[in-house]
Design an enzyme around this catalytic site. Structure first.
Site, PDB file in Angstrom:
ATOM      1  CG  HIS A 139      37.938  66.585 -49.156  1.00  0.00           C
ATOM      2  ND1 HIS A 139      38.199  67.398 -50.245  1.00  0.00           N
ATOM      3  CD2 HIS A 139      38.588  65.417 -49.412  1.00  0.00           C
ATOM      4  CE1 HIS A 139      38.963  66.739 -51.105  1.00  0.00           C
ATOM      5  NE2 HIS A 139      39.212  65.545 -50.625  1.00  0.00           N
TER       6      HIS A 139
ATOM      7  CG  HIS B 292      42.933  63.610 -47.908  1.00  0.00           C
ATOM      8  ND1 HIS B 292      43.869  63.984 -48.840  1.00  0.00           N
ATOM      9  CD2 HIS B 292      41.778  63.443 -48.595  1.00  0.00           C
ATOM     10  CE1 HIS B 292      43.295  64.051 -50.037  1.00  0.00           C
ATOM     11  NE2 HIS B 292      42.021  63.719 -49.912  1.00  0.00           N
ATOM     12  CD  GLU B 293      38.643  61.706 -47.380  1.00  0.00           C
ATOM     13  OE1 GLU B 293      37.784  62.526 -47.788  1.00  0.00           O
ATOM     14  OE2 GLU B 293      39.395  61.082 -48.157  1.00  0.00           O
TER      15      GLU B 293
ATOM     16  CG  HIS C  20      36.441  73.174 -49.719  1.00  0.00           C
ATOM     17  ND1 HIS C  20      36.902  72.619 -50.900  1.00  0.00           N
ATOM     18  CD2 HIS C  20      36.167  74.463 -50.014  1.00  0.00           C
ATOM     19  CE1 HIS C  20      36.909  73.549 -51.843  1.00  0.00           C
ATOM     20  NE2 HIS C  20      36.464  74.667 -51.339  1.00  0.00           N
TER      21      HIS C  20
END
Length: 618
Positions: free
Chosen positions: A414, A410-411, A417
């Site tokens: 990010h 998940h992290e 991104h």
């Protein structure tokens, strides 16, 4: 010119803010108490500067007659809106009040977070080996390590997730489970200096007053005009749609756990919240022959890092090279140079994996430096991912749970991104997107966790190097929707609580606990615990930028299920799909409306059906 002003302060404040979360100290906290109001005042001095706003407005009013490109136009709109939303159009008396509100909010959010951290750090439960009945050996070793670090005999359990979660899941001692559950769920509401009750009321009322000063009816109205959801009606529509779809399955899931608890205990047994993790785990073991602890040896942190980085290499062609020369703020932190397919430097990545008393709980991605372009070229970002994962013990490396692997993915989503950012302006770069779009890049990565092809690339036993058995992977896949509806209702409860606080039209003067229990009543599946209170420690919505935005996680789930179905269709390592996602979503930041970007990648609007299908609801 305005975009590029204040670069030195921005750099210092960014680093300071990051350290406040990841490596704080009494000294830093004292500085924050002094400096935060000054930073708030400085920001107000810019946004409430009439001469400056007159110049921005002049450009904004004549924009139709100028040849602005897409990104310039978005920057102009964002700047103009930012000034309006920060009080530039207010009469003088209201501007003064706006300043006071901003200053007080900056102090209160800081105080809220510090109280929360103090409560978490001040609790420890010393235990003997006899009191650890049912706890797996690796967790017991971690408790011994904690005791040693605190100069205590025996074993110590804390409220940090890697300590608390396995205790609630495996401890056979119901009284101790209850004790820990109550300690965790009554943080910041006890009668001590860390009580956040009055701070919550003040935060909620100040945000309402600020919104109403600016002509909005509620704080949510103010927030949602700059979100994909657009208004609270659409948020409630999503939450209620999911509530209706998942509630019948959630009740069924709870009934099954209750039935097993009665079977193992007695017919009169009442399942309480501190029993949920324990008996759920028992049912999961019984039904899928799957115990999170037996997976741990296959998820040694070093191997997981290789697996996650390797996934990015397969999808995007990027590579990671460790660099021990880059200065770090704590010995736990490691740094990597990240190179693009053409061997050009893409980004610097910092990783910080383990809990410590100077670090807040949870997991997050942040940037020490964002990306932008100027006359010196394309300035690449410095991105950081921070977790609170299981630590290595005296005789074992860090072995992660499956849910920690999920959190890492998940992290890291990010982080991609942030690292793929490729825009002219820093304020539109990377994760500077609408708040209910920012979770798409992170949540889409979680889909890989139950893909056999991905797990086979790295999940090897830390002692024997044997690959994870195929039938064990199948059990992970089979169990992936276990209690998924219960988990959904839990997320919906947080979303409804958030909306209840920020759709108010009148100041709040009531009892925080009572209000909370009314707000999420229709999502509650287990007996009520009168003393417990989430709001007073709910940093996301009180101190972390998710006020009137917690629904974003469910909204992004709808997006990520829909988006990942394209990977499933074309192949999970399909480079064409990955590069399209990079080109249309990850590299674009906030330069266009998120729905435009999403449709460009997906070729259609998102549909809730993909999520319902993935979760086995339809």
């Amino acid at each position: 010119a305005l975009e590029r002003s204040g670069a030195t302060l921005d750099r210092a404040a960014t680093i300071f803010g990051n350290l406040l979360s990841a490596e704080t100290s009494d000294e830093l906290q004292a500085i924050a108490q002094r400096v935060m109001p000054q930073l708030s005042e400085h920001s107000n001095n810019i946004s409430l500067n009439e001469k400056l706003f007159a110049r921005i407005k002049a450009v904004y009013d004549s924009a139709e007659n100028t040849q602005l490109n897409q990104e310039d136009r978005v920057l102009l709109d964002k700047t103009y809106d930012g000034f309006i939303r920060n009080g530039a159009n207010l009469p003088e008396a209201d501007k003064e009040r706006f300043r006071q509100i901003s200053s007080e909010l900056s102090v209160l959010t800081l105080q809220f977070s510090q109280n929360n951290l103090n409560e978490t750090n001040s609790y420890e439960l010393p235990l003997t080996l006899e009191q650890l009945d049912g706890i797996p050996e690796s967790v017991i070793e971690a408790y011994a390590q904690t005791a040693k670090e605190k100069d205590k005999e025996g074993y110590v359990v804390t409220l940090h997730a890697p300590s608390l979660v396995p205790f609630l899941k495996y401890s056979r001692n119901r009284e101790l489970r209850k004790q820990l559950y109550m300690a965790y769920n009554t943080q910041c509401i006890k009668d001590n200096e860390n009580n956040n009750t009055e701070i919550v009321k003040r935060l909620v009322n100040l945000r309402l007053e600020r919104a109403q000063l600016l002509g909005f009816q509620t704080a949510a109205d103010y927030v949602l005009t700059k979100r994909m959801a657009e208004n609270s009606l659409n948020v409630y529509q999503l939450l209620n749609q999911l509530l209706e779809a998942y509630t019948p399955t959630a009740h069924k899931e709870v009934a099954e756990v209750v039935a097993l608890a009665k079977e193992l205990e007695d017919e009169d047994f009442e399942l309480m919240p501190w029993d949920w993790a324990y008996y759920s785990e028992k049912l999961k073991e019984k039904r899928f022959n799957l115990n999170e602890e037996e997976l741990r040896p296959y998820f040694e942190l070093g191997k997981v890092i290789e697996g996650v980085f390797g996934l990015a290499t397969r999808l995007y062609g990027i590579t990671f090279k460790k660099n021990g020369e880059i200065p770090v703020y704590h010995p736990d932190v490691e740094t990597y140079e990240v190179y693009d397919e053409n061997q050009e430097l893409l980004a610097i990545l910092y990783t910080d994996f383990h809990p410590r008393t100077s670090k807040r709980s949870g997991a997050w991605m942040t940037s020490f430096k964002e990306q932008w372009k100027d006359e010196n070229g394309n300035s690449r970002p410095h991105v950081s991912i921070t977790m609170n994962f299981t630590k290595p013990s005296a005789n074992k490396p860090a072995l992660l749970t499956f849910s920690e692997v999920n959190t890492f993915l998940h992290e890291f989503g990010h982080a991609l991104h942030g690292m793929f950012a490729n825009t002219t302006y820093q304020s539109l770069s990377g994760t500077n997107v609408y708040w209910d779009f920012v979770e798409l890049p992170s949540q889409i990565m979680e889909n890989f966790a139950i893909e056999k092809e991905f797990l086979n690339t790295f999940a090897k036993h830390y002692q024997t190097n044997e690959p994870i058995p195929a039938e064990m992977i199948q059990r992970i896949v089979n169990a992936s929707n276990f209690n998924v509806a219960y988990a959904c209702l839990r997320q919906l409860s947080f979303g409804l609580l958030d909306m209840a606080w920020y759709t108010r039209t009148e100041p709040f003067e009531g009892d925080v606990r009572t209000y909370e229990k009314e707000a999420w009543a229709k999502t509650q599946l287990l007996p009520n615990v009168p003393e417990a209170c989430m709001t007073v420690q709910f940093s996301h919505i009180m101190a972390g930028g998710y006020s009137a935005g917690y629904y974003s996680y469910k909204w992004a789930e709808v997006l990520d299920a829909d988006a990942f179905s394209l990977f499933k269709e074309k192949g999970i390592f399909n480079k064409e799909v990955a590069n399209s996602f990079r080109k249309h979503v990850l590299s674009k930041g906030g330069t266009e409306h998120p729905m435009t970007l999403y449709k460009r990648f997906r070729g259609q609007s998102p549909d809730i059906q993909a999520l319902l299908k993935r979760n086995g609801i339809v």
